[in-house]
Design an enzyme around this catalytic site. Structure first.
Site, PDB file in Angstrom:
ATOM      1  N   GLY A 167     -15.197  27.897  14.264  1.00 47.34           N
ATOM      2  CA  GLY A 167     -16.049  28.134  13.088  1.00 47.34           C
ATOM      3  C   GLY A 167     -15.144  28.278  11.873  1.00 47.34           C
ATOM      4  N   ARG A 168     -15.591  29.077  10.894  1.00 42.89           N
ATOM      5  CA  ARG A 168     -14.797  29.212   9.658  1.00 42.89           C
ATOM      6  C   ARG A 168     -13.431  29.847   9.921  1.00 42.89           C
ATOM      7  NH1 ARG A 168     -17.399  29.367   4.573  1.00 42.89           N
ATOM      8  NH2 ARG A 168     -15.449  30.153   3.733  1.00 42.89           N
ATOM      9  N   ILE A 169     -13.406  30.898  10.773  1.00 44.27           N
ATOM     10  CA  ILE A 169     -12.121  31.570  11.012  1.00 44.27           C
ATOM     11  C   ILE A 169     -11.226  30.668  11.873  1.00 44.27           C
ATOM     12  CG2 ILE A 169     -10.960  33.637  11.908  1.00 44.27           C
ATOM     13  CD1 ILE A 169     -13.619  35.160  11.483  1.00 44.27           C
ATOM     14  N   THR A 247      -8.328  38.415  17.570  1.00 45.31           N
ATOM     15  CA  THR A 247      -8.717  39.095  16.325  1.00 45.31           C
ATOM     16  C   THR A 247     -10.248  39.029  16.162  1.00 45.31           C
ATOM     17  OG1 THR A 247      -8.363  37.041  15.094  1.00 45.31           O
ATOM     18  CG2 THR A 247      -6.551  38.623  15.084  1.00 45.31           C
ATOM     19  N   ARG A 249     -13.424  40.002  18.854  1.00 47.23           N
ATOM     20  CA  ARG A 249     -14.031  41.232  19.355  1.00 47.23           C
ATOM     21  C   ARG A 249     -13.392  41.579  20.697  1.00 47.23           C
ATOM     22  NH1 ARG A 249     -15.439  42.207  15.035  1.00 47.23           N
ATOM     23  NH2 ARG A 249     -17.527  42.550  14.208  1.00 47.23           N
ATOM     24  N   GLU A 278     -12.972  51.186  20.559  1.00 49.23           N
ATOM     25  CA  GLU A 278     -12.151  51.462  19.371  1.00 49.23           C
ATOM     26  C   GLU A 278     -12.476  52.843  18.823  1.00 49.23           C
ATOM     27  OE1 GLU A 278     -12.620  48.199  16.626  1.00 49.23           O
ATOM     28  OE2 GLU A 278     -11.866  46.757  18.076  1.00 49.23           O
ATOM     29  N   HIS A 298      -7.615  46.982  14.278  1.00 44.51           N
ATOM     30  CA  HIS A 298      -8.760  46.212  13.748  1.00 44.51           C
ATOM     31  C   HIS A 298      -8.658  46.050  12.223  1.00 44.51           C
ATOM     32  CE1 HIS A 298     -13.192  45.032  14.647  1.00 44.51           C
ATOM     33  NE2 HIS A 298     -12.663  44.256  13.711  1.00 44.51           N
TER      34      HIS A 298
HETATM   35  C1  DGY Z   1     -16.114  42.037  10.862  1.00 42.36           C
HETATM   36  O1  DGY Z   1     -16.458  42.080   9.681  1.00 42.36           O
HETATM   37  O2  DGY Z   1     -16.912  41.725  11.752  1.00 42.36           O
HETATM   38  C2  DGY Z   1     -14.685  42.363  11.178  1.00 42.36           C
HETATM   39  O3  DGY Z   1     -14.451  42.519  12.511  1.00 42.36           O
HETATM   40  C3  DGY Z   1     -14.172  43.547  10.393  1.00 42.36           C
HETATM   41  O4  DGY Z   1     -14.115  43.239   9.064  1.00 42.36           O
END
Ligand code: DGY
Length: 343
Positions: A167-169, A247, A249, A278, A298
């Site tokens: 996706g975008r990330i 990075t 979940r 967490e 996080h």
């Molecule tokens: C989100 O926004 O879902 C990130 O995990 C924290 O900014």
């Protein structure tokens, strides 16, 4: 300045905000709304949350706040919008909110570039022993100056990255990987031909990606299908020299299986910004693994610029519904997760 009177109500709209936010977005909110803020650094307890949402028109929550039917009941019929200061929204019962005609909004992909930056920070830290090196210098364990085989790591340039979720990330990570001369594989529920064309990423099935990648980086969203997607069986398919970077979940990875894989050397290491629980409990076996695991609290989206933009977006959604739309749902807020019939 006193809050501006709401067009269709006697009192200004009431908003509960569960944490302080960076930048001046909350000041903007307070110009038109009556804001109740949990100003402590910790999230509100469940009891505080249930008490403070009472009679509110909006809740501005974080990913650490579970917003379910009980919270919506506690808020009562005035609740019109739940605006989450996050990209993930698995902490909100969206179906229940939709049933009740409550908008759920999120901060969309604002965090993509910041999260991709941090993904690479973790990848490089793992590959090149950055954290270990820092500790060695500080603790006076760097005894003999330059040494031919000191902290030899894994070459990043020319290696293969396997991106789970383009996706975008994921796409922002792929762009960076291109800059490092990496071969890019990706696995996603759906092909992303646009991103393939932009980044040169090649689609692979998950097993093929796990078997070929030197770095497996997770960028898929959290849902029932992705829970423990990386488990004993998938870790067994990775190269012994490979690193897992997460990075996204924590619960996408079965942490117990990961700890076992790291202890027994099925993979070389891991860079983790997110965890099943967490904050990560100190007793977690991952904490003891100082040589092959890099741990972060996080902070994927935690650049000042990104967090301020996220705050502005979360506030804007509330203002769109309560002030611009006068609580009637017109216009629909940007970054809306659910579809609400206009009242
Ligand atoms: C989100 O926004 O879902 C990130 O995990 C924290 O900014």
């Amino acid at each position: 300045m006193p809050p501006r009177r709401h067009q269709h109500q006697q009192q200004p709209p009431r908003v509960y905000v569960t944490r302080k936010l960076p930048g001046d977005a909350l000041q903007t909110l307070a110009k038109s709304c009556q804001v109740t803020l949990n100003s402590r650094p910790e999230p509100p307890t469940r009891k505080e949350l249930l008490k403070n949402v009472r009679g509110k028109d909006a809740i501005l929550c974080m990913l650490s706040d579970r917003i379910d039917a009980q919270v919506m009941d506690a808020a009562g019929p005035s609740l019109k919008i739940i605006s989450s200061y996050s990209t993930g929204f698995e902490h909100i019962d969206v179906a229940e909110a939709t049933r009740r005609g409550i908008y759920v909004t999120y901060t969309s992909d604002i965090l993509a570039e910041a999260t991709a930056d941090l993904t690479f920070a973790l990848l490089l830290a793992c590959a090149r022993n950055v954290v270990q090196g820092d500790r060695m210098v500080r603790e006076g364990r760097w005894k003999v100056g330059w040494t031919p085989d000191l902290l030899l790591g894994q070459q990043v340039h020319g290696s293969t990255i396997g991106i789970i979720g383009l996706g975008r990330i994921g796409t922002a990570v792929a762009r960076r990987a291109g800059g490092f001369g990496m071969r890019i594989l990706y696995y996603s529920r759906n092909r992303n031909e646009k991103a393939e064309a932009e980044t040169g990423a090649t689609y692979s099935d998950l097993d093929g990606l796990l078997a070929q990648s030197d770095f497996v980086s997770i960028h898929t969203s959290m849902n029932d299908a992705s829970r423990h997607m990386i488990n004993r069986s998938s870790l067994r398919k990775m190269k012994k020299t490979a690193y897992l970077i997460n990075t996204a979940r924590g619960a996408i990875v079965d942490e117990r299986d990961l700890a076992l894989a790291l202890e027994e050397g099925w993979i070389a290491g891991a860079g983790l910004d997110v965890f099943e629980k967490e904050p990560l409990p100190k007793a977690s076996p991952l904490v003891r693994m100082e040589k092959n695991v890099v741990l972060l609290p996080h902070i994927g989206s935690a650049s000042r610029q990104t967090r301020e933009k996220m705050a502005q977006a979360a506030v804007k959604s509330i203002l769109d519904v309560l002030v611009v739309g006068g609580g009637r749902g017109e216009p629909e807020p940007a970054f809306c997760v659910n579809q609400i019939r206009r009242r």
